[in-house]
Design an enzyme around this catalytic site. Structure first.
Site, PDB file in Angstrom:
ATOM      1  N   LYS A 251      -6.704  -3.992  -1.094  1.00  0.00           N
ATOM      2  CA  LYS A 251      -5.676  -4.102  -2.133  1.00  0.00           C
ATOM      3  C   LYS A 251      -5.677  -5.521  -2.693  1.00  0.00           C
ATOM      4  O   LYS A 251      -5.438  -6.486  -1.970  1.00  0.00           O
ATOM      5  CB  LYS A 251      -4.313  -3.764  -1.545  1.00  0.00           C
ATOM      6  N   ASP A 256       2.925  -9.710  -6.990  1.00  0.00           N
ATOM      7  CA  ASP A 256       3.712  -8.491  -7.146  1.00  0.00           C
ATOM      8  C   ASP A 256       5.189  -8.816  -7.354  1.00  0.00           C
ATOM      9  O   ASP A 256       5.882  -9.192  -6.418  1.00  0.00           O
ATOM     10  CB  ASP A 256       3.539  -7.598  -5.914  1.00  0.00           C
ATOM     11  N   LYS A 263      11.714  -6.838  -7.469  1.00  0.00           N
ATOM     12  CA  LYS A 263      12.042  -7.193  -6.090  1.00  0.00           C
ATOM     13  C   LYS A 263      13.188  -8.192  -6.047  1.00  0.00           C
ATOM     14  O   LYS A 263      13.403  -8.957  -6.998  1.00  0.00           O
ATOM     15  CB  LYS A 263      10.829  -7.859  -5.413  1.00  0.00           C
ATOM     16  N   ASP A 334       7.321  -0.603  -7.683  1.00  0.00           N
ATOM     17  CA  ASP A 334       6.996  -1.508  -6.587  1.00  0.00           C
ATOM     18  C   ASP A 334       6.113  -0.832  -5.543  1.00  0.00           C
ATOM     19  O   ASP A 334       5.693  -1.457  -4.583  1.00  0.00           O
ATOM     20  CB  ASP A 334       8.268  -2.052  -5.943  1.00  0.00           C
ATOM     21  N   ARG A 338      -0.564   1.299  -3.629  1.00  0.00           N
ATOM     22  CA  ARG A 338      -1.213   2.592  -3.374  1.00  0.00           C
ATOM     23  C   ARG A 338      -1.849   3.168  -4.649  1.00  0.00           C
ATOM     24  O   ARG A 338      -2.783   3.941  -4.568  1.00  0.00           O
ATOM     25  CB  ARG A 338      -0.207   3.569  -2.766  1.00  0.00           C
TER      26      ARG A 338
END
Length: 489
Positions: A251, A256, A263, A334, A338
Site C-alpha cells: 500500500k 492520508d 480524519k 478513509d 483497500r
C-alpha cells in the site's frame, strides 16, 4: 531521496586480530570465557561481581577504550534469546553513542552463530537516525564496526548488513513527509534504490494507469493535485529456486487525510505520512534480497497516491469501478487503502504468481487487536506457507497473529447498489478489510496488516522511533528459508 541524503549502515570490516586500542564487545555463554579478555585480575573480579548481580552486559571503561562483556544463559526458548541479544546490541549502541566511540570490535565466544549475528543486527539497526531536515546534524556512533573472525560465517554477517540496508531504506521512505515524498517522488526514489541495489523498476504514469483500467486507484487520486504512480519492481536472477514469481504488493498511500471522511488530527492525520509503510517494506525487502543476491524470483507492485479532499474528490456514497470489473460502493473515503490495493491485487493475477503477499497499514482495528507488538495476518494460502511465515516471524521477532476469513464476514460487505462495499460494521474491522481484499484474488495469498508496528511514537529498542521498517526482516527471513529448503531437497 538521493543517495547522499540516505541513512547508511556504518561500514563493517572483518579482521583476525584484536586491536587493543579499539573498544571491544565479546559475547560469551559463561563467565569463564570472559577472563581471557580482562587485562587484570581486578577487571575480572569486577566482571564476576556484576555477573553475580544478574547483569548480562558488563561494561569496563579503560579510558582509552571500553570492554563490553555480554554473558548470556543459552537455556530457554531460542527465539526469545535471539531477541534478547538484539536488545543487548541496542544497549551497546546507546552506550557507544553516549561515549562517542568511533569504532567497535565484536567477538563471538559462544557456540551459536545466530546469537552473535542477532547482537550484531541489534547494534546495526540501532545506529539509525533521520536527521535530513535538522539544521544541526548529529553523528551516530559507532561510525564503523569490525567483526573478529571465528564463530560465524562472514557471508551470513554480510546478509545482516544487507538486511539493515533494507530496513534503513524503508525507514527513510516512511519518515519522509509528503511535502517531499509525493507519489511521483516515491517512484523516483524506488528507481534510485533499484539502480543502487540491483533490481529492475518500471513506473506506470497516470495515462498508463488509466489504460490498465485501475479505476479504484484513480478514484482515490481524484482529490489530489499530484498524479498517481504504479511501480513494478522485479528481481529475477537466473538461479532462482522458484519458477513462478512471488509477488509483493505494498500500500503506497503517501499521505492520508481520510479524504472527505476527514480524519481527526492528534495521532491520526498528523502521522499519516506513514500510510505508505507497506509499500516501503516491499522496497526495503527488494533492497535486502538484491544486495544479498538471494536466488528468488520476486515482483513488487506499488500503487501510490495521496488521499485528499480536493475539488473533485470521490465521496461517500459514490460507486466506483475497479480493474477486476467489480463495482465498489464507497461507504467511507478513509477506507482508501483497500481500494488502491484491489487494483494491484488484480494486476498480480496476470503475473501467474506462485504466491502473493500484500503489506499495508490498513486498519486501526489491527492496532486495537494486538497493539504494536505483532502483525495481524490472514489469507487463503496453505498451512505450510502460514507455518513458514510464523516461524520466520518468531525468528526475527516480528510475530504474526492469524485472524479468520470466515464467509460470515463477507455479509458485512454486501451492497445494495454495487458488487461490494468498502467498509463493514464497527466490529472486526481488520478482518472485513482483509475480506474486501480477498474479493480481488484467485491465487495463494496472504495479507499483512502492519498498522501496529510500522510507525511508533515512542522508541522501542533497536526498532527505534517513527518508521521501524516492519515487515522487511520477516519477508527476508521467509525468502532465506525458502532458498535453504530448495537447496537441501
Amino acid at each position: 531521496m538521493a543517495n547522499k541524503a540516505r541513512n547508511m549502515v556504518p561500514p563493517v570490516n572483518f579482521s583476525k586480530e584484536i586491536d587493543s586500542e579499539q573498544s571491544l564487545v565479546v559475547l560469551c555463554d559463561e563467565l569463564a570465557k570472559a577472563e581471557s579478555f580482562c587485562q587484570t585480575p581486578a577487571e575480572f573480579q569486577y566482571a564476576k561481581r556484576q555477573f553475580d548481580q544478574g547483569n548480562e552486559l558488563i561494561v569496563l571503561n579503560r579510558y582509552a577504550a571500553f570492554l563490553f562483556l555480554v554473558i548470556i544463559n543459552t537455556d530457554g526458548e531460542a527465539y526469545k534469546l535471539r531477541e534478547k541479544c538484539r536488545k543487548l546490541g541496542n544497549e551497546i549502541q546507546k552506550l557507544a553513542d553516549k561515549e562517542k566511540l568511533e569504532s567497535l570490535q565484536l567477538k563471538n565466544e559462544q557456540k551459536t552463530e545466530s546469537y552473535f549475528l542477532d547482537l550484531f543486527e541489534g547494534l546495526l539497526l540501532s545506529n539509525y537516525q533521520f536527521g535530513k531536515y535538522k539544521k544541526e546534524k548529529k553523528k551516530t556512533f559507532p561510525e564503523s564496526l569490525t567483526l573478529l573472525e571465528g564463530g560465524f560465517d562472514t557471508h551470513h554477517a554480510e546478509d545482516v548488513v544487507n538486511i539493515a540496508e533494507g530496513v534503513f531504506a524503508t525507514r527513510d521512505l516512511v519518515n519522509e513527509p509528503v511535502s517531499y515524498l509525493t507519489a511521483q517522488q516515491f517512484a523516483k526514489s524506488i528507481e534510485e534504490l533499484g539502480k543502487a541495489s540491483g533490481f529492475e523498476v518500471k513506473v506506470l504514469q497516470k495515462k498508463e494507469i488509466e489504460e490498465e483500467r485501475m479505476e479504484a486507484l484513480l478514484a482515490v487520486n481524484k482529490g489530489s493535485i499530484d498524479p498517481p504512480t504504479f511501480s513494478i519492481l522485479e528481481y529475477a536472477p537466473e538461479n532462482s529456486v522458484n519458477e513462478k514469481p512471488i509477488v509483493l504488493v505494498g500500500k503506497g498511500v503517501v499521505y492520508d487525510t481520510g479524504g472527505l471522511s476527514l480524519k481527526p488530527t492528534e495521532n491520526s492525520m498528523d502521522i499519516m505520512k506513514c500510510d505508505m509503510a507497506g509499500a516501503g517494506a516491499v522496497v526495503g525487502t527488494f533492497v535486502a534480497i538484491a544486495k544479498s543476491k538471494l536466488p528468488v524470483k520476486v515482483i513488487g507492485l506499488i500503487p501510490a497516491t495521496d488521499n485528499r479532499p480536493g475539488g473533485n474528490a470521490y465521496a461517500p456514497g459514490d460507486v466506483i469501478g475497479s480493474r477486476k470489473g467489480s463495482t465498489i460502493e464507497v461507504a467511507n473515503t478513509d477506507a482508501e487503502g483497500r481500494l488502491v490495493m484491489a487494483d494491484a491485487l488484480d494486476y498480480a493475477r496476470e503475473l501467474n504468481p506462485e504466491l502473493v503477499f500484500d503489506l499495508a497499514t490498513l486498519t486501526g482495528a489491527a492496532i486495537r487487536a494486538i497493539g504494536q507488538y505483532g502483525i495481524v495476518y490472514m489469507g487463503n494460502a496453505g498451512e505450510d506457507v502460514k507455518n513458514q511465515l510464523e516461524e520466520a516471524g518468531k525468528a526475527v521477532f516480528e510475530r504474526l497473529v492469524e485472524l479468520p476469513l470466515w464467509e460470515d464476514y463477507g455479509d458485512e460487505l454486501k451492497s445494495g447498489i454495487a458488487d461490494i462495499r468498502n467498509l463493514g460494521s464497527n466490529a472486526a474491522g481488520a478482518i472485513t478489510a482483509g475480506k474486501f481484499l480477498e474479493h480481488f484474488v484467485d491465487y495463494n495469498w496472504v495479507h499483512f496488516d502492519i498498522a501496529g508496528p510500522a510507525y511508533l511514537l515512542k522508541e522501542d529498542s533497536y526498532r527505534g522511533k517513527f518508521g521501524t521498517g516492519a515487515g522487511v526482516r520477516l519477508l527476508v527471513e521467509f525468502f532465506k528459508k525458502l532458498v535453504h529448503r530448495a537447496e537441501n531437497n
